[in-house]
Design a protein around this motif. Structure first.
Motif: not given
Length: 92
Positions: A61-65, A70-71, A75-76
């Motif tokens: 879950e931490r890696r997914r978050r 990061d995405a 984008r920013h």
């Protein structure tokens, strides 16, 4: 690398290894490796490491978050970079 708490209570603890080149084989460079060792409740460091451990599901879950965040960050950054390129193109 994180301390991973397995369902049976065993902890999988990061262990880094640094091996120097073999004098008999000069073609080999230094080897640096990260691996895990498993420890149980009888290990003197178990209680200290238990408090910082994560289950495999919590780690996933931490890696997914992190990937999701990061995405957003990427984008920013791309938006900022595009705005800056426009500003520089508008200058005389």
């Amino acid at each position: 690398m994180q301390v991973i708490r397995l369902p049976d209570g065993t902890l999988r603890v990061p262990h880094s290894v640094l091996a120097e080149p073999d004098e008999d084989d000069p073609g080999q460079g230094r080897i640096i490796a990260d691996a895990y060792v498993e420890i149980g409740p009888d290990d003197p460091d178990y209680d200290r490491l238990l408090g910082q451990s994560l289950t495999e599901d919590e780690l996933a879950e931490r890696r997914r978050r992190w990937r999701d965040e990061d995405a957003d960050l990427l984008r920013h950054f791309e938006e900022w970079k595009a705005d800056r390129a426009e500003d520089e193109g508008a200058s005389p």
